[in-house]
Design a protein around this motif. Structure first.
Motif, mmCIF file in Angstrom:
data_model
loop_
_atom_site.group_PDB
_atom_site.id
_atom_site.type_symbol
_atom_site.label_atom_id
_atom_site.label_comp_id
_atom_site.label_asym_id
_atom_site.label_seq_id
_atom_site.Cartn_x
_atom_site.Cartn_y
_atom_site.Cartn_z
ATOM 1 N N UNK A 40 3.789 1.607 18.315
ATOM 2 C CA UNK A 40 2.388 1.796 18.051
ATOM 3 C C UNK A 40 1.539 0.818 18.854
ATOM 4 N N UNK A 89 3.338 0.606 3.164
ATOM 5 C CA UNK A 89 2.936 -0.376 4.160
ATOM 6 C C UNK A 89 2.698 -1.683 3.428
ATOM 7 N N UNK A 101 1.924 -3.033 20.025
ATOM 8 C CA UNK A 101 2.067 -3.960 18.911
ATOM 9 C C UNK A 101 3.522 -4.042 18.447
ATOM 10 N N UNK A 112 -2.449 -0.963 19.504
ATOM 11 C CA UNK A 112 -3.824 -1.231 19.111
ATOM 12 C C UNK A 112 -4.595 -1.373 20.413
ATOM 13 N N UNK A 129 9.147 5.449 13.000
ATOM 14 C CA UNK A 129 8.252 4.882 13.991
ATOM 15 C C UNK A 129 8.994 4.521 15.276
ATOM 16 N N UNK A 164 -0.017 5.770 17.004
ATOM 17 C CA UNK A 164 1.401 5.700 16.649
ATOM 18 C C UNK A 164 2.159 6.887 17.246
ATOM 19 N N UNK A 213 -3.228 7.113 8.143
ATOM 20 C CA UNK A 213 -2.858 7.704 9.421
ATOM 21 C C UNK A 213 -3.202 9.183 9.416
ATOM 22 N N UNK A 251 12.572 12.132 7.427
ATOM 23 C CA UNK A 251 11.220 11.593 7.475
ATOM 24 C C UNK A 251 10.881 11.050 8.854
ATOM 25 N N UNK A 252 9.606 10.893 9.142
ATOM 26 C CA UNK A 252 9.202 10.308 10.438
ATOM 27 C C UNK A 252 9.674 8.866 10.561
ATOM 28 N N UNK A 273 5.777 8.721 16.294
ATOM 29 C CA UNK A 273 6.904 8.823 15.371
ATOM 30 C C UNK A 273 7.866 9.907 15.872
ATOM 31 N N UNK A 305 -1.438 -8.302 10.038
ATOM 32 C CA UNK A 305 -1.898 -7.351 11.038
ATOM 33 C C UNK A 305 -0.890 -6.242 11.280
ATOM 34 N N UNK A 306 0.225 -6.263 10.564
ATOM 35 C CA UNK A 306 1.233 -5.230 10.774
ATOM 36 C C UNK A 306 0.774 -3.934 10.150
ATOM 37 N N UNK A 307 0.530 -2.923 10.984
ATOM 38 C CA UNK A 307 0.041 -1.646 10.485
ATOM 39 C C UNK A 307 1.154 -0.612 10.419
ATOM 40 N N UNK A 308 2.399 -1.044 10.356
ATOM 41 C CA UNK A 308 3.517 -0.112 10.354
ATOM 42 C C UNK A 308 3.636 0.596 9.022
ATOM 43 N N UNK A 309 3.718 1.924 9.051
ATOM 44 C CA UNK A 309 3.893 2.754 7.867
ATOM 45 C C UNK A 309 5.319 3.293 7.881
ATOM 46 N N UNK A 310 6.060 3.031 6.790
ATOM 47 C CA UNK A 310 7.461 3.453 6.690
ATOM 48 C C UNK A 310 7.570 4.604 5.706
ATOM 49 N N UNK A 311 8.251 5.671 6.130
ATOM 50 C CA UNK A 311 8.359 6.886 5.330
ATOM 51 C C UNK A 311 9.737 7.026 4.697
ATOM 52 N N UNK A 357 0.882 -1.157 0.000
ATOM 53 C CA UNK A 357 0.000 0.000 0.000
ATOM 54 C C UNK A 357 0.927 1.215 0.000
#
Lengths: 115, 116
Positions: free
Chosen positions: B48, A94, B55, B50, B45, B33, B105, B42-43, B35, A99-105, A32
């Motif tokens: 985070x 992502x 998690x 749930x 992580x 989250x 997000x 950039x940000x 960051x 279930x991993x909701x980690x977003x990498x920038x 994504x």
């Protein structure tokens, strides 16, 4: 592991010119993909996102991006920039599924629009 | 609908001091989250949640950083004994729990920390 590369730290264009900001991603599964924009002293705002289907996605304020699986890219485009588009643009990825909701920038591209 | 709220907006510390950051996510968002965004980067992580469960905290420096979300709503990020390298903007974000929308997000304005 997922990662994002934005090869251009700074881009300067003239008002009214077209724009392309580059983004290359690495992901072990179908990703994504997102573009966010950050104005000075503000948080990040979503411009557009790609989940599946048509590789060209439309976003806010005339922005669009094209997903290319073969090139592992998700470049951002705008036909005619305005001075108010000056900001920092971040590409993010992502992994789909799970279930991993980690977003990498990525590190971001600072856009300056000169009048 | 109110957005993600963070406080304080700015913090200035001497090395060795402690600081806490507070985040109120969008109502109904179960994922929160934190960051860290160093200047001109950039940000990245840190952690985070749930609901109230952590998690992923694999990037959180556990010797000096801690984060909690005890009731699955607001969250606090704390730095014990701050270092100059902690100078950055700390961003909180939240996302809803279901469907494709969970991937989007929503960010707060951030807390800008300077450690002298």
């Amino acid at each position: 592991a997922q990662s994002v590369t934005q090869p251009d730290a700074r881009v300067t264009v003239s008002e009214g010119a077209s724009l392309q900001l580059r983004c290359k991603y690495s992901s072990s599964v179908t990703p994504y993909l997102f573009w966010y924009v950050q104005y000075p002293r503000q948080g990040l705002q979503l411009l557009l996102k790609y989940y599946s289907g048509d590789p060209v996605v439309q976003g806010v304020n005339g922005f669009e991006a094209e997903f290319s699986k073969s090139n592992s890219s998700f470049h951002l485009r705008k036909a005619s920039v305005h001075w108010s588009d000056s900001a920092v643009y971040f590409c993010a990825v992502r992994n789909s599924g799970g279930s991993n909701a980690k977003l990498t920038f990525g590190k971001g591209t600072k856009l300056s629009v000169k009048s | 609908e109110a957005g993600v709220t963070q406080s304080p907006r700015y913090a200035v510390l001497q090395e060795g001091q402690a600081v806490s950051f507070w985040c109120d996510p969008i109502s109904g968002h179960d994922t929160l989250y934190w960051y860290q965004q160093p200047r001109d980067q950039g940000p990245q992580l840190l952690v985070y949640f749930r609901d109230e469960a952590v998690i992923d905290n694999s990037q959180l420096p556990s010797d000096r950083f801690s984060a909690v979300r005890p009731k699955g709503t607001n969250s606090t990020l704390k730095i014990q004994s701050a270092k100059q390298g902690d100078t950055a903007t700390y961003l909180c974000a939240s996302s809803p729990g279901l469907g494709y929308s969970q991937n989007t997000l929503y960010f707060g304005a951030g807390t800008r920390l300077s450690v002298l």
